[in-house]
Motif scaffolding. Sequence first.
Motif, PDB file in Angstrom:
ATOM      1  N   GLY A 168       0.827  -1.192   0.000  1.00 22.52           N
ATOM      2  CA  GLY A 168       0.000   0.000   0.000  1.00 22.52           C
ATOM      3  C   GLY A 168       0.863   1.244   0.000  1.00 22.52           C
ATOM      4  N   SER A 169       0.685   2.091   1.005  1.00 19.38           N
ATOM      5  CA  SER A 169       1.448   3.330   1.101  1.00 19.38           C
ATOM      6  C   SER A 169       2.796   3.134   1.788  1.00 19.38           C
ATOM      7  CB  SER A 169       0.640   4.382   1.876  1.00 19.38           C
ATOM      8  OG  SER A 169       0.361   3.916   3.191  1.00 19.38           O
ATOM      9  N   ALA A 190      13.952  -6.826   9.113  1.00 23.34           N
ATOM     10  CA  ALA A 190      12.860  -6.187   8.391  1.00 23.34           C
ATOM     11  C   ALA A 190      12.754  -4.720   8.810  1.00 23.34           C
ATOM     12  CB  ALA A 190      11.543  -6.910   8.666  1.00 23.34           C
ATOM     13  N   LEU A 191      12.534  -3.870   7.823  1.00 25.04           N
ATOM     14  CA  LEU A 191      12.400  -2.427   8.030  1.00 25.04           C
ATOM     15  C   LEU A 191      11.126  -1.975   7.323  1.00 25.04           C
ATOM     16  CD1 LEU A 191      14.006   0.232   8.999  1.00 25.04           C
ATOM     17  CD2 LEU A 191      14.656   0.409   6.588  1.00 25.04           C
ATOM     18  N   TYR A 192      10.189  -1.409   8.075  1.00 29.38           N
ATOM     19  CA  TYR A 192       8.941  -0.928   7.481  1.00 29.38           C
ATOM     20  C   TYR A 192       8.925   0.596   7.508  1.00 29.38           C
ATOM     21  CZ  TYR A 192       4.039   0.087   6.629  1.00 29.38           C
ATOM     22  OH  TYR A 192       2.874   0.596   6.111  1.00 29.38           O
ATOM     23  N   ARG A 203       0.086  -4.864   7.370  1.00 31.00           N
ATOM     24  CA  ARG A 203      -0.896  -4.658   6.294  1.00 31.00           C
ATOM     25  C   ARG A 203      -1.002  -3.177   5.958  1.00 31.00           C
ATOM     26  NH1 ARG A 203      -3.986  -8.397   4.095  1.00 31.00           N
ATOM     27  NH2 ARG A 203      -4.149 -10.455   5.092  1.00 31.00           N
ATOM     28  N   SER A 204      -1.024  -2.893   4.664  1.00 31.37           N
ATOM     29  CA  SER A 204      -1.313  -1.557   4.176  1.00 31.37           C
ATOM     30  C   SER A 204      -1.930  -1.726   2.804  1.00 31.37           C
ATOM     31  CB  SER A 204      -0.043  -0.704   4.095  1.00 31.37           C
ATOM     32  OG  SER A 204      -0.344   0.597   3.639  1.00 31.37           O
ATOM     33  N   GLY A 205      -3.094  -1.169   2.611  1.00 35.92           N
ATOM     34  CA  GLY A 205      -3.804  -1.414   1.369  1.00 35.92           C
ATOM     35  C   GLY A 205      -4.310  -2.848   1.330  1.00 35.92           C
ATOM     36  N   SER A 206      -4.228  -3.479   0.159  1.00 34.05           N
ATOM     37  CA  SER A 206      -4.804  -4.816   0.002  1.00 34.05           C
ATOM     38  C   SER A 206      -3.801  -5.932   0.250  1.00 34.05           C
ATOM     39  CB  SER A 206      -5.366  -4.971  -1.421  1.00 34.05           C
ATOM     40  OG  SER A 206      -4.332  -4.806  -2.391  1.00 34.05           O
ATOM     41  N   ARG A 207      -2.548  -5.603   0.468  1.00 31.24           N
ATOM     42  CA  ARG A 207      -1.518  -6.637   0.591  1.00 31.24           C
ATOM     43  C   ARG A 207      -1.033  -6.758   2.033  1.00 31.24           C
ATOM     44  NH1 ARG A 207       3.839  -7.470  -3.328  1.00 31.24           N
ATOM     45  NH2 ARG A 207       3.914  -9.719  -3.080  1.00 31.24           N
ATOM     46  N   GLY A 208      -0.688  -7.985   2.430  1.00 31.00           N
ATOM     47  CA  GLY A 208      -0.195  -8.219   3.771  1.00 31.00           C
ATOM     48  C   GLY A 208       1.029  -9.100   3.768  1.00 31.00           C
ATOM     49  N   ALA A 209       1.789  -9.031   4.856  1.00 33.81           N
ATOM     50  CA  ALA A 209       3.004  -9.830   5.003  1.00 33.81           C
ATOM     51  C   ALA A 209       3.158 -10.228   6.449  1.00 33.81           C
ATOM     52  CB  ALA A 209       4.220  -9.041   4.536  1.00 33.81           C
ATOM     53  N   LEU A 210       3.822 -11.365   6.678  1.00 30.42           N
ATOM     54  CA  LEU A 210       4.145 -11.819   8.021  1.00 30.42           C
ATOM     55  C   LEU A 210       5.649 -11.735   8.238  1.00 30.42           C
ATOM     56  CD1 LEU A 210       1.906 -14.971   8.706  1.00 30.42           C
ATOM     57  CD2 LEU A 210       1.822 -12.763   9.874  1.00 30.42           C
ATOM     58  N   VAL A 211       6.047 -10.908   9.183  1.00 30.09           N
ATOM     59  CA  VAL A 211       7.435 -10.864   9.631  1.00 30.09           C
ATOM     60  C   VAL A 211       7.577 -11.978  10.669  1.00 30.09           C
ATOM     61  CG1 VAL A 211       9.208  -9.480  10.772  1.00 30.09           C
ATOM     62  CG2 VAL A 211       7.582  -8.387   9.204  1.00 30.09           C
TER      63      VAL A 211
END
Length: 288
Positions: free
Chosen positions: A16-17, A65-67, A207-215
């Motif tokens: 997402g953003s 991981a860096l967000y 999660r941001s927008g429609s996509r997600g990830a697992l750290v």
Amino acid sequence: MASCLPGLVRADLALGSGTLTTVSDGNLTLPGSFLFDAMPQGELSSILADYNLATDQITPDCNLALYRDSERTVLFDVGSGPDFMPTAGTIVDSLEALGLAPEDITDVVFTHAHPDHIWGLLDDFDEPLFYNANYMMGRAEWDYWWNPNTVSEIGEARAAFAVGAKRRMEAIKDIVTFFEDGQEVLPGIAALSTPGHTPGHMAFEVRSGSRGALVCGDAIGNHHVAFRKPNWLSGSDQDPDTAVATRNMLFDRLTGEDLAVIGFHLPQGGIGRVDKMGDGFVFVPEDS
């Protein structure tokens, strides 16, 4: 997308953003027995051959991981620092390659307190290296390492882990924020209890927008046997049976919900997806 700076910035994923990036803290050098001793040796050798790996030594990458979004720059774990292994502790150089300095980190969120995840907390003056950051750790993980009995109960091979964790935690004891399973620790970042590797290990759904990830931290600790044989016990886990249940839960979520995976010790930057392969799984890097 994989980076053009191998060994420093490794891979990134648009959410997402925001953007999830993995930044390298170098690699570990471990005896194969640390993972493999309890596994069926014949079948193990065949699997490792598929990945061009030997049974006597492993050299897993360390991917932090860096967000980043318009508001925050969040680092998951802080790496090894200079005192664990000579092949690890490169996080400051990796951040510099992104144009970031330690003071730019707004939040540090810990998956767990093993040396390659927390020993990088302190600078040369034993002060927090990321001095502008808010620090966050799961309550169960903090309580485990803070317990004075842990150093004598964890076993001789890991006693230094407990001493080192406590020393770093003492530096942030007055400023750390605790969280629980399922809690949104920051906007768009939710904690997920993943015990076994350590008693209070946490993963994070971003999660941001429609996509997600697992750290996932070390809850899925490698790209070979952890994927191909998730039910095998691993010597790297403090509670191997619980770790098996956690791995299976994560693989169910990663495949069932089409989530990206970010693994601390996965190769090629550690960002990718999980595909089914026979009675196990396979890691597919993001740039494949």
